[in-house]
Design a protein around this motif. Structure first.
Motif, PDB file in Angstrom:
ATOM      1  N   LEU A 135       6.503 -14.030   4.060  1.00 37.05           N
ATOM      2  CA  LEU A 135       5.962 -15.399   3.955  1.00 37.05           C
ATOM      3  C   LEU A 135       5.381 -15.671   2.676  1.00 37.05           C
ATOM      4  N   VAL A 136       5.323 -14.707   1.658  1.00 38.13           N
ATOM      5  CA  VAL A 136       5.025 -15.009   0.206  1.00 38.13           C
ATOM      6  C   VAL A 136       5.593 -14.501  -0.745  1.00 38.13           C
ATOM      7  N   PRO A 137       5.878 -14.770  -1.913  1.00 37.15           N
ATOM      8  CA  PRO A 137       6.711 -13.864  -2.841  1.00 37.15           C
ATOM      9  C   PRO A 137       6.077 -12.716  -2.951  1.00 37.15           C
ATOM     10  N   PRO A 138       7.114 -11.795  -3.650  1.00 34.10           N
ATOM     11  CA  PRO A 138       6.500 -10.483  -3.780  1.00 34.10           C
ATOM     12  C   PRO A 138       5.465 -10.234  -4.767  1.00 34.10           C
ATOM     13  N   GLU A 139       5.193 -11.032  -5.769  1.00 33.09           N
ATOM     14  CA  GLU A 139       4.297 -11.289  -6.690  1.00 33.09           C
ATOM     15  C   GLU A 139       2.783 -11.385  -6.053  1.00 33.09           C
ATOM     16  N   LEU A 140       3.003 -11.958  -4.801  1.00 30.20           N
ATOM     17  CA  LEU A 140       1.529 -12.489  -4.329  1.00 30.20           C
ATOM     18  C   LEU A 140       1.186 -11.534  -2.925  1.00 30.20           C
ATOM     19  N   LEU A 141       2.129 -10.561  -2.853  1.00 37.15           N
ATOM     20  CA  LEU A 141       1.930  -9.982  -1.455  1.00 37.15           C
ATOM     21  C   LEU A 141       0.537  -9.207  -1.528  1.00 37.15           C
ATOM     22  N   ASN A 142       0.072  -8.562  -2.785  1.00 42.43           N
ATOM     23  CA  ASN A 142      -1.346  -7.927  -2.770  1.00 42.43           C
ATOM     24  C   ASN A 142      -2.339  -9.014  -2.572  1.00 42.43           C
ATOM     25  N   PRO A 281      -6.891  -8.341  -8.467  1.00 40.60           N
ATOM     26  CA  PRO A 281      -5.954  -7.374  -7.900  1.00 40.60           C
ATOM     27  C   PRO A 281      -5.723  -6.309  -8.841  1.00 40.60           C
ATOM     28  N   ILE A 282      -5.559  -5.280  -8.091  1.00 39.11           N
ATOM     29  CA  ILE A 282      -5.040  -3.987  -8.638  1.00 39.11           C
ATOM     30  C   ILE A 282      -3.643  -4.160  -9.383  1.00 39.11           C
ATOM     31  N   ARG A 283      -3.658  -4.118 -10.896  1.00 42.36           N
ATOM     32  CA  ARG A 283      -2.414  -4.248 -11.525  1.00 42.36           C
ATOM     33  C   ARG A 283      -1.691  -3.082 -12.106  1.00 42.36           C
ATOM     34  N   SER A 284      -2.409  -1.781 -12.171  1.00 42.54           N
ATOM     35  CA  SER A 284      -2.101  -0.787 -13.026  1.00 42.54           C
ATOM     36  C   SER A 284      -2.895   0.489 -12.102  1.00 42.54           C
ATOM     37  N   VAL A 334       1.382  -0.856  -0.400  1.00 42.58           N
ATOM     38  CA  VAL A 334       2.572   0.159  -0.723  1.00 42.58           C
ATOM     39  C   VAL A 334       3.242   0.087   0.410  1.00 42.58           C
ATOM     40  N   VAL A 335       3.071   0.060   1.810  1.00 40.36           N
ATOM     41  CA  VAL A 335       3.992   0.315   2.713  1.00 40.36           C
ATOM     42  C   VAL A 335       4.996  -0.560   3.016  1.00 40.36           C
ATOM     43  N   PRO A 336       4.398  -2.010   2.724  1.00 39.73           N
ATOM     44  CA  PRO A 336       5.657  -2.892   2.946  1.00 39.73           C
ATOM     45  C   PRO A 336       6.668  -2.887   1.906  1.00 39.73           C
ATOM     46  N   LEU A 337       6.099  -2.775   0.659  1.00 39.40           N
ATOM     47  CA  LEU A 337       6.700  -2.723  -0.626  1.00 39.40           C
ATOM     48  C   LEU A 337       7.843  -1.637  -0.574  1.00 39.40           C
ATOM     49  N   ALA A 338       7.330  -0.414   0.050  1.00 43.27           N
ATOM     50  CA  ALA A 338       8.234   0.759  -0.009  1.00 43.27           C
ATOM     51  C   ALA A 338       9.169   0.682   0.977  1.00 43.27           C
ATOM     52  N   THR A 339       9.250  -0.266   1.996  1.00 41.07           N
ATOM     53  CA  THR A 339       9.993  -0.281   3.108  1.00 41.07           C
ATOM     54  C   THR A 339      10.818  -1.463   3.132  1.00 41.07           C
ATOM     55  N   PRO A 340      12.283  -1.311   3.276  1.00 43.32           N
ATOM     56  CA  PRO A 340      13.281  -2.290   3.361  1.00 43.32           C
ATOM     57  C   PRO A 340      12.830  -3.362   4.650  1.00 43.32           C
ATOM     58  N   LYS A 405       2.232   0.305 -10.786  1.00 47.86           N
ATOM     59  CA  LYS A 405       1.980  -0.835 -10.395  1.00 47.86           C
ATOM     60  C   LYS A 405       2.605  -0.942  -9.168  1.00 47.86           C
ATOM     61  N   LEU A 406       1.981  -1.746  -8.310  1.00 44.13           N
ATOM     62  CA  LEU A 406       2.340  -2.277  -6.787  1.00 44.13           C
ATOM     63  C   LEU A 406       3.370  -3.152  -6.687  1.00 44.13           C
ATOM     64  N   ASP A 407       4.731  -2.760  -7.008  1.00 42.40           N
ATOM     65  CA  ASP A 407       5.724  -3.658  -6.763  1.00 42.40           C
ATOM     66  C   ASP A 407       7.083  -3.183  -6.353  1.00 42.40           C
ATOM     67  N   THR A 408       8.110  -3.719  -5.894  1.00 40.66           N
ATOM     68  CA  THR A 408       9.242  -3.196  -5.340  1.00 40.66           C
ATOM     69  C   THR A 408      10.186  -2.571  -6.492  1.00 40.66           C
ATOM     70  N   GLU A 409      10.115  -2.742  -7.427  1.00 39.52           N
ATOM     71  CA  GLU A 409      10.870  -1.845  -8.448  1.00 39.52           C
ATOM     72  C   GLU A 409      10.123  -0.595  -8.465  1.00 39.52           C
ATOM     73  N   THR A 410       9.066  -0.286  -8.605  1.00 35.02           N
ATOM     74  CA  THR A 410       8.403   1.010  -8.497  1.00 35.02           C
ATOM     75  C   THR A 410       8.524   1.691  -7.106  1.00 35.02           C
ATOM     76  N   LEU A 411       8.367   0.982  -6.153  1.00 36.31           N
ATOM     77  CA  LEU A 411       7.966   1.684  -4.773  1.00 36.31           C
ATOM     78  C   LEU A 411       9.246   1.748  -4.070  1.00 36.31           C
ATOM     79  N   GLY A 412      10.309   0.679  -4.118  1.00 32.50           N
ATOM     80  CA  GLY A 412      11.221   0.490  -3.041  1.00 32.50           C
ATOM     81  C   GLY A 412      12.437   1.368  -3.005  1.00 32.50           C
ATOM     82  N   PHE A 413      13.126   1.577  -1.890  1.00 31.10           N
ATOM     83  CA  PHE A 413      14.614   1.877  -1.649  1.00 31.10           C
ATOM     84  C   PHE A 413      15.363   1.045  -2.106  1.00 31.10           C
ATOM     85  N   SER A 414      16.585   1.196  -2.531  1.00 29.87           N
ATOM     86  CA  SER A 414      17.896   0.450  -2.526  1.00 29.87           C
ATOM     87  C   SER A 414      18.300   0.429  -0.895  1.00 29.87           C
TER      88      SER A 414
END
Length: 428
Positions: A135-142, A281-284, A334-340, A405-414
């Motif tokens: 419901l929000v862009p990834p950068e606004l998830l936190n 927000p926590i950025r690093s 972390v949990v939603p960003l690390a999960t497809p 950082k709390l982002d998909t690139e750092t945490l996610g699976f392909s």
């Protein structure tokens, strides 16, 4: 006028605003209703054991259905699941209203309705949490996670107080208000425009591999497993809240008004911190901050256990709630960003059981240890155990500890990696 203030970014998105308001109303309704059920059941039975049965009836469906509700949330339209499940909750409130108005209120019918409400709630939780990141862009998830935490904490603090006040007019007034709040929540979710994830809507029956997919993904992803299990053990060992009546009366020598302040302190600390996180927000260094805050949470619990000063105890609980909120915020991001997306329902369902089990088992642990060695040693031992968990987990889950950082690139699976993790070897 548009919402352009810093920290309100998630609310500029209409769908999240509707979703957040609906969740707030649904949580308020649940909290009000819980107070009314508890008071009514104790008024009818004068049995603490039967009060415990009500709590168990509401919690057991979440455990029994944990491996089913996740695949359902991934296979079917999450918005529709929320509508149906919230509708089930509203019907339960109407059922309680009928019992109260008709004069047929009795323990066993109330127990059955409480169990039905818990069953509906078991479907709401994973569908809701899996739906929010869409419901929000990834950068606004936190930002969305922080505001959701604020909403939940405010509803958890205010709901029981509101329910108790309305109960002065009778249990029927509380149940009627809860039903209206849930109906409003249903209307708001109906207005949410939601795009179903790829792979949902398939007509095949849910298979064992679908059911176990969330567990496989969690246990194969060190960041996911570390974030969920760290919270589980921290809450399990450091559960001082169930012993607050003992500390208020026997250690701090205060009355019911002091107990009320103690119970509210952790929630106020959590709300304050969540509001700060919406603005800053926590950025690093997210992983490092997670472990530091869980360690500080353990120290706050130890301080509370050793304190004989009411104000020091109040401050320890406030700071403990603040540290716990940072942990909830990081884990909730972390949990939603690390999960497809197509697996979020399953992972959220497992996480919900972990969190629920830590609260319930934590209360049992605290009570059992207090009966064996006393309330003060039990709390101090629990806080010390949390510090040991932090030290051991920082080595066991180094990848989580070094998350920046709390982002998909750092945490996610392909997508391919996720399929490999979820599908057992040799499966089609």
């Amino acid at each position: 006028m548009t919402l352009a203030l810093p920290g309100l970014g998630a609310f500029r998105h209409r769908n999240f605003a509707l979703f957040g308001a609906a969740n707030f109303l649904a949580t308020i309704a649940m909290q009000m209703q819980a107070v009314a059920i508890g008071w009514q059941v104790y008024d009818l039975t004068a049995s603490p054991f039967r009060l415990g049965m009500i709590g168990l009836a509401e919690f057991l469906p979440a455990i029994g259905l944990a491996l089913v509700v996740g695949p359902v949330a991934d296979r079917f339209d999450r918005r529709r699941i929320m509508l149906l499940a919230l509708g089930g909750e509203a019907l339960c409130s109407v059922g309680l209203l009928f019992l109260a108005v008709s004069g047929h209120a009795a323990f066993w019918p109330i127990l059955a309705i409480a169990s039905a409400f818990g069953t509906a709630r078991a479907f709401v939780a994973p569908a809701s949490r899996a739906m929010m990141p869409s419901l929000v862009p990834p950068e606004l998830l936190n930002n969305a996670v922080a505001w959701s935490s604020v909403s939940w904490q405010v509803a958890t603090i205010g709901g029981p107080a509101l329910g108790g006040f309305i109960y002065l007019a009778g249990p029927d007034a509380v149940y009627g208000t809860a039903a209206v709040a849930l109906a409003a929540a249903i209307g708001m979710i109906f207005l949410v425009r939601y795009r179903r994830p790829a792979g949902s809507g398939k007509k095949e029956a849910i298979k064992l591999g679908d059911v176990l997919g969330g567990l496989r993904l969690i246990f194969s992803h060190k960041v996911l497993l570390g974030a969920i299990s760290l919270d589980l053990f921290a809450v399990l060992f450091s559960s001082a809240i169930p012993l607050l009546p003992v500390f208020a009366k026997d250690v701090l020598h205060t009355g019911p008004e002091g107990l009320g302040l103690l119970r509210a302190a952790a929630g106020v600390g959590a709300v304050t911190t969540a509001l700060i996180l919406t603005q800053r927000p926590i950025r690093s260094r997210a992983g490092r901050k997670l472990f530091i805050c869980v360690g500080l949470f353990g120290l706050c619990v130890i301080t509370f256990g050793l304190s004989e000063s009411f104000w020091l105890s109040l401050g320890a609980l406030f700071c403990g709630g603040a540290c716990d909120m940072v942990s909830v915020y990081i884990r909730g991001t972390v949990v939603p960003l690390a999960t497809p997306d197509h697996l979020r329902g399953r992972v959220m369902a497992v996480e919900a059981v972990f969190v629920g089990a830590s609260n319930e088992l934590g209360a049992f642990w605290a009570g059992s240890m207090a009966s064996l060695i006393g309330a003060v040693p039990a709390v101090v031992l629990g806080g010390s155990a949390t510090l040991l968990v932090v030290l051991s987990f920082s080595r066991l889950f180094r990848k989580l500890a070094t998350v920046d950082k709390l982002d998909t690139e750092t945490l996610g699976f392909s997508g391919a990696e996720a399929r490999d993790k979820v599908t057992p070897a040799g499966a089609a």
